[in-house]
Every structure is written in structure tokens, then in C-alpha cells.
Motif scaffolding. Structure first.
Motif, mmCIF file in Angstrom:
data_model
loop_
_atom_site.group_PDB
_atom_site.id
_atom_site.type_symbol
_atom_site.label_atom_id
_atom_site.label_comp_id
_atom_site.label_asym_id
_atom_site.label_seq_id
_atom_site.Cartn_x
_atom_site.Cartn_y
_atom_site.Cartn_z
ATOM 1 N N VAL A 50 0.836 -1.194 0.000
ATOM 2 C CA VAL A 50 0.000 0.000 0.000
ATOM 3 C C VAL A 50 0.874 1.248 0.000
ATOM 4 O O VAL A 50 0.599 2.217 -0.713
ATOM 5 N N ASN A 51 1.940 1.226 0.787
ATOM 6 C CA ASN A 51 2.844 2.377 0.829
ATOM 7 C C ASN A 51 4.155 1.962 1.463
ATOM 8 O O ASN A 51 4.224 0.989 2.231
ATOM 9 N N PHE A 52 5.198 2.670 1.118
ATOM 10 C CA PHE A 52 6.475 2.595 1.824
ATOM 11 C C PHE A 52 6.855 4.025 2.151
ATOM 12 O O PHE A 52 7.013 4.857 1.263
ATOM 13 N N ARG A 53 6.947 4.303 3.440
ATOM 14 C CA ARG A 53 7.216 5.667 3.885
ATOM 15 C C ARG A 53 8.539 5.709 4.642
ATOM 16 O O ARG A 53 8.862 4.801 5.421
ATOM 17 N N SER A 54 9.303 6.760 4.411
ATOM 18 C CA SER A 54 10.544 6.941 5.149
ATOM 19 C C SER A 54 10.927 8.414 5.139
ATOM 20 O O SER A 54 10.579 9.144 4.210
ATOM 21 N N GLU A 55 11.613 8.827 6.164
ATOM 22 C CA GLU A 55 12.250 10.134 6.140
ATOM 23 C C GLU A 55 13.608 9.975 5.470
ATOM 24 O O GLU A 55 14.325 9.009 5.719
ATOM 25 N N VAL A 56 13.909 10.887 4.571
ATOM 26 C CA VAL A 56 15.222 10.896 3.932
ATOM 27 C C VAL A 56 16.113 11.790 4.789
ATOM 28 O O VAL A 56 15.939 13.006 4.841
ATOM 29 N N GLN A 57 17.061 11.167 5.474
ATOM 30 C CA GLN A 57 17.863 11.892 6.460
ATOM 31 C C GLN A 57 19.107 12.519 5.859
ATOM 32 O O GLN A 57 19.645 13.481 6.410
ATOM 33 N N GLY A 58 19.561 11.991 4.721
ATOM 34 C CA GLY A 58 20.774 12.564 4.162
ATOM 35 C C GLY A 58 21.089 12.030 2.792
ATOM 36 O O GLY A 58 20.681 10.935 2.405
ATOM 37 N N LEU A 59 21.825 12.830 2.030
ATOM 38 C CA LEU A 59 22.354 12.446 0.730
ATOM 39 C C LEU A 59 23.806 12.894 0.666
ATOM 40 O O LEU A 59 24.109 14.060 0.949
ATOM 41 N N ALA A 60 24.693 11.988 0.309
ATOM 42 C CA ALA A 60 26.113 12.312 0.182
ATOM 43 C C ALA A 60 26.622 11.772 -1.153
ATOM 44 O O ALA A 60 26.191 10.718 -1.620
ATOM 45 N N LEU A 61 27.553 12.507 -1.764
ATOM 46 C CA LEU A 61 28.116 12.145 -3.058
ATOM 47 C C LEU A 61 29.611 11.880 -2.919
ATOM 48 O O LEU A 61 30.320 12.636 -2.249
ATOM 49 N N THR A 62 30.079 10.813 -3.569
ATOM 50 C CA THR A 62 31.493 10.454 -3.527
ATOM 51 C C THR A 62 32.135 10.734 -4.880
ATOM 52 O O THR A 62 31.626 10.280 -5.915
ATOM 53 N N PRO A 63 33.252 11.496 -4.916
ATOM 54 C CA PRO A 63 33.907 11.799 -6.193
ATOM 55 C C PRO A 63 34.462 10.543 -6.853
ATOM 56 O O PRO A 63 34.775 9.547 -6.190
ATOM 57 N N VAL A 64 34.581 10.601 -8.167
ATOM 58 C CA VAL A 64 35.186 9.505 -8.923
ATOM 59 C C VAL A 64 36.610 9.279 -8.420
ATOM 60 O O VAL A 64 37.414 10.216 -8.341
ATOM 61 N N GLY A 65 36.924 8.050 -8.031
ATOM 62 C CA GLY A 65 38.254 7.710 -7.543
ATOM 63 C C GLY A 65 38.497 8.121 -6.106
ATOM 64 O O GLY A 65 39.584 7.877 -5.574
ATOM 65 N N GLY A 66 37.518 8.724 -5.464
ATOM 66 C CA GLY A 66 37.689 9.165 -4.081
ATOM 67 C C GLY A 66 37.055 8.206 -3.097
ATOM 68 O O GLY A 66 36.338 7.276 -3.466
ATOM 69 N N ASP A 67 37.302 8.429 -1.806
ATOM 70 C CA ASP A 67 36.711 7.582 -0.771
ATOM 71 C C ASP A 67 36.051 8.398 0.331
ATOM 72 O O ASP A 67 35.590 7.843 1.334
ATOM 73 N N ILE A 68 35.991 9.717 0.164
ATOM 74 C CA ILE A 68 35.335 10.578 1.149
ATOM 75 C C ILE A 68 34.111 11.204 0.480
ATOM 76 O O ILE A 68 34.213 11.870 -0.548
#
Length: 519
Positions: A50-68
Motif C-alpha cells: 500500500v505504501n512505503f514511507r521513510s524520512e530521507v535523512q541525508g544524501l552524500a556524493l562520492t567523487p570519482v576515484g575518491g573515498d570521502i
């Protein structure tokens, strides 16, 4: 009530570098080159949910070839935000999630943080028949590939589409029933502005008007209004109008043809559904607007959005519905303290209730509405499984001294049949004209809110302006893979002939704006 306001054009902080030499301290300031990122979110529906509800707490992006990873919002960023998202209700729709600054570079991974996820399924053995499940996620925050990599340029603006695939995220048991085990599956795709200057269409954005600017809001815009999204947790954005924007005023009678109003007639507190797009400068531009009703929270007057529940409809001898139960997936404005989300309310209809099907054009510049067969929507047109917007005054149930379950009631002054999507499989072709787009076919829906499901039949009608995704037209339809149909779902009690197609009495008729063959 409204919880947050996110100001557009957020700035990234300046990094300070401190160097110590011979007991002295010198400070140099380095400015980080950044670009702006628009984030959109959508969902692929799943049978049995019927539904899937969630709070989106964060979005983070990792650079190509990076690990942070760089936090776009939430997490270690200075923007401690969360967005309340009903993923299961997006169902092949997309909505605006966030805008923020990101350092220049290429990024190939996205980390998406879920908070307090809840899975809702229909269970006829419960009263009310909604089962709450807290899904079991992997222990670590999931990270997904961005394909192709996202490129942020200095001072530029780009978009990122995040699609949650509910069908592939859930786990079924040996009986085909949804379990609590979930492994989120998402796709992240960069969006660049098109030659026409936009980031694509946004169908049926729902929200709440907080203020109106009836004068110029920017170059080429005739005015705008502040638009609150995602039940008050989303960005407070300005919806900009052009000379071609059409505003359909609140109906004063059932099945009213769009009655255009001027921007200065738009009342704050109005709930609206809107089609539009983000332009190349990050402005939300409205193509067409359906103003439904003005909400008055202090008088318990709200818009309740959700589905008609099975086995809950009361009809008279002529087939007119006087009462039904509605699963509440969203409220505008958010008043979930008094009427919690994901609960069921009893909707009472009266002789003064106004009924309206979405009358906005099929596409920008079109003179044909989404209801291209001109089916009336009235008290006979309501049936289980439909998604409606009910405007009315709610009344909390009395406190029970016996433990009996009582439901909140809503006295409906307006009921809107909203644009919606349903998942199912092609059964048989009914008709196809020479353009291979105009005609109809039977679909076996897999949604368990339809009485008689699984496999409850729906008659899908299409026309020359219906969009076919991953399909060349009606002749390409096959039983597999599944279809996601976006449009207006009527219950045609008397039956007859529509679009040159015979309709048996008591048929669910889905007037299709889009036919999408699922991956």
C-alpha cells in the motif's frame, strides 16, 4: 502544520586554513568552487504494498576515484534536514526533493540515508485492514552508483534523479507475501537541461499555497506563489507563472469545466495539484494548476489524499455512494498529530458534495484534458482501489471505554479523482486505430486494494496524446513484463461506449495519460 522552510540558493561555507609559524598564527581563506544541484525523487511501484514511507535523512556524493563522501544535506553537512517521503505513493511520478551547493567535480556514488522506514500492506484480517511493518535494512547506509557520473561545474546547475525501486527492494516469502526484509535498490541518473531550457516535466506536484506574488517574479514570469511540498518537510519553493500558465479555479459544481482565474484570485491556504518543470536556472515553472479547495486547519478543514478501502463502500439502490473508508497517505497541510498518516478515516458524502475529475490538459499547450473520454465523476463513480483527494472537516472519534475501534470521520465537501498510477499485466487488446495509440486494452491489476484482486480487470483507454514508454504503441503490448499505467481511474457503473470501445456495466476504466512498460 508546516514544519520547515528551505530557502532556495543555499550557500556552501568557506573553508579556513590555519598555519602556525614561530609562535604566530596566520589564516588564509580558500574559496571552494561550487555548482548547484537539483535533486528529484521517484519510485517504481510494487504489488501487494500500500505504501512505503521513510524520512530521507541525508544524501552524500562520492567523487570519482575518491573515498570521502560530500554531504549534500543531512549527515555531517551544516544542513540538518530531513524530508518525509511516501515512496509508495510516487508510483512512476517524480517530485522535487532538494537544491544545494556541491563542490566542482565528478561524482559516481550516492549514499542515501533512510530514517524510520515503514512498510504498509493491506491485511483484511485486521481492523482497520492496514498492517504496519518496520522493515529490516542492511546495517550500513546504502550506497548506489551514479550512472553516468554526475558532473558539477563552477557556477553551473545540474539535476540528479533518484528513483527508488520498491518492486526490487522488497522480499517475498514462499507464498508470495511481502516480508519485513528490505534491501533498497535505487538508480541515480544525472539530468542536464534540455535545449528548450528545462529539466523535464513534473506531473501532479501536490502542495499548499503559503503566499501569493501577483506581480513579476523574474524575467518572463508574470507572478508566482510560495509552494510547500512533502507534507511540510520539503522545500518551500516559488512556483512561477508565465502568460501561458492556466489556473483552474476551485469548482463550485460537479464536473465543472476549467474556470480560469487570475493569480491575484489564488487564496493562501489552497491545496493545488500542478504540472510544471524546473528551468535551466532552477526556477519551478507552472504549466497548469488545479486549485481544489482552501484548507482551514484551525477548523479541522484539510485535504486527505489516499485510496478507497475494499469492503467499505455503502451504496443506495441507484448505486450512489454515501460512505466509504479512505486510507490516508498524505494530508495538506500536515495535521498528523490529530489524524495520523497511514490510518483509515470514514468519509461521509452528502447531496452538497462536489465531485471533480482532474481537468488539466494532457500536455502543455494541449486543448484535450486528461479525461479525454469526458467520463463524469459522481457519487456512482467511486470504488475500491481508486486514489482520491477528499476535502472536508474531520471529527475525532470519542474516547472508547470498551476498547472498541472507532475511526475519525470526514464530512466531504469536495472529492477529486486525482491523477494516479497502477501496476498490472496486459491481458487482451480491445481496439487499436491506425495511429497505434488510440484504442483500449484489458489489464489485470495486481493491486490488492481492488476488490477481486489479484487480477482484477481494468479497461485501459488511450488516445493519440497518450505517451508510450519502452513501447512503440498498442501493437507492442505483451503479457510480460508488467505495465505501469498513469491516468484517471473511473468506476463506470452504467457502462456503454467510450472512445469507440464497448464498456460493460460496473467496469473500472483507466483513462491513460501514459503507458509504461516496466523494466
Amino acid at each position: 502544520m508546516l514544519k520547515r522552510m528551505l530557502v532556495m540558493g543555499l550557500a556552501l561555507g568557506i573553508a579556513a586554513l590555519v598555519v602556525s609559524s614561530c609562535g604566530s598564527t596566520t589564516t588564509s581563506v580558500t574559496t571552494i568552487s561550487t555548482g548547484s544541484l537539483l535533486t528529484f525523487v521517484g519510485d517504481v511501484p510494487a504489488c501487494g504494498v500500500v505504501n512505503f514511507r521513510s524520512e530521507v535523512q541525508g544524501l552524500a556524493l562520492t567523487p570519482v576515484g575518491g573515498d570521502i563522501a560530500f554531504p549534500v544535506f543531512g549527515g555531517a553537512s551544516s544542513r540538518q534536514l530531513f524530508y518525509k517521503v511516501g515512496f509508495g505513493k510516487l508510483r512512476d511520478f517524480s517530485t522535487f526533493l532538494d537544491i544545494g551547493k556541491v563542490p566542482v567535480g565528478s561524482y559516481d556514488k550516492a549514499t542515501f540515508a533512510f530514517l524510520s522506514p515503514t512498510l504498509l500492506t493491506y491485511d483484511p484480517n485486521l481492523d482497520p485492514p492496514i498492517r504496519f511493518t518496520v522493515p529490516t535494512f542492511p546495517s550500513s547506509t546504502p550506497t548506489f552508483s551514479i550512472n553516468p557520473p554526475l558532473v558539477i561545474t563552477n557556477g553551473g546547475l545540474t539535476g540528479l534523479q533518484a528513483d527508488f525501486n520498491l518492486r526490487k527492494s522488497i522480499t517475498l516469502d514462499n507464498n508470495g507475501q511481502v516480508t519485513s526484509i528490505m534491501t533498497p535498490v535505487m538508480s541515480f541518473t544525472p539530468i542536464n537541461p534540455t535545449a528548450s531550457g528545462g529539466f523535464g516535466d513534473l506531473d501532479d506536484l501536490k502542495g499548499f499555497v503559503t503566499s501569493v506574488t501577483p506581480s513579476t517574479t523574474g524575467a518572463g514570469f508574470t507572478g508566482g506563489f510560495a509552494f510547500q511540498t512533502l507534507s511540510g518537510t520539503g522545500p518551500l519553493v516559488t512556483a512561477n507563472l508565465t502568460r501561458s500558465t492556466q489556473i483552474c479555479g476551485p469548482p463550485t459544481s460537479s464536473n465543472q469545466v476549467c474556470a480560469p482565474i487570475q493569480l491575484n484570485q489564488l487564496l493562501t491556504g489552497s491545496f493545488i495539484e500542478m504540472d510544471g518543470f524546473m528551468d535551466s536556472l532552477g526556477n519551478l515553472v507552472a504549466n497548469s494548476i488545479e486549485v481544489e479547495d482552501q484548507e482551514v486547519p484551525e477548523n479541522n478543514q484539510l485535504a486527505f489524499i489516499g485510496e478507497v478501502m475494499p469492503n467499505s463502500i455503502t451504496r443506495d439502490a441507484n448505486g450512489n455512494v454515501s460512505q466509504f473508508n479512505l486510507y490516508v497517505s498524505e494530508e495538506e497541510p500536515d495535521d498528523s498529530l490529530y489524524v495520523p498518516l497511514d490510518t483509515v478515516v470514514v468519509v461521509n458524502l452528502s447531496s452538497s458534495t462536489i465531485y471533480q475529475a482532474d481537468g488539466r490538459p494532457e500536455s502543455p499547450g494541449s486543448t484535450i484534458s486528461a479525461n479525454f473520454v469526458n467520463l463524469p465523476f459522481d457519487a456512482t463513480s467511486i470504488n475500491a482501489g481508486q486514489e482520491l483527494v477528499v476535502h472536508g472537516v474531520f471529527k475525532a472519534p470519542p474516547v472508547s471505554t470498551t476498547g472498541a475501534v472507532s475511526l475519525t470521520t470526514v464530512a466531504a465537501d469536495k472529492v477529486f479523482l486525482k491523477l494516479q498510477s497502477h501496476l498490472g499485466n496486459f491481458s487482451s487488446l480491445v481496439a487499436a486505430q491506425a495511429d497505434d495509440r488510440t484504442g483500449g486494452f484489458w489489464m489485470a491489476t495486481c493491486g490488492n486494494l481492488f476488490q477481486g484482486a489479484p487480477g482484477a480487470p481494468i479497461l485501459v483507454l488511450t488516445n493519440s496524446q497518450t505517451t508510450f514508454l519502452n513501447l512503440t504503441g498498442l501493437s507492442a503490448l505483451t503479457p510480460q513484463p508488467a505495465l505501469i499505467i498513469k491516468g484517471l481511474l473511473f468506476y463506470d457503473l452504467p457502462g456503454g461506449s467510450l472512445n469507440g470501445t464497448a464498456v460493460p456495466p460496473g467496469t473500472l476504466v483507466l483513462v491513460a495519460k501514459q503507458v509504461h512498460q516496466a523494466d
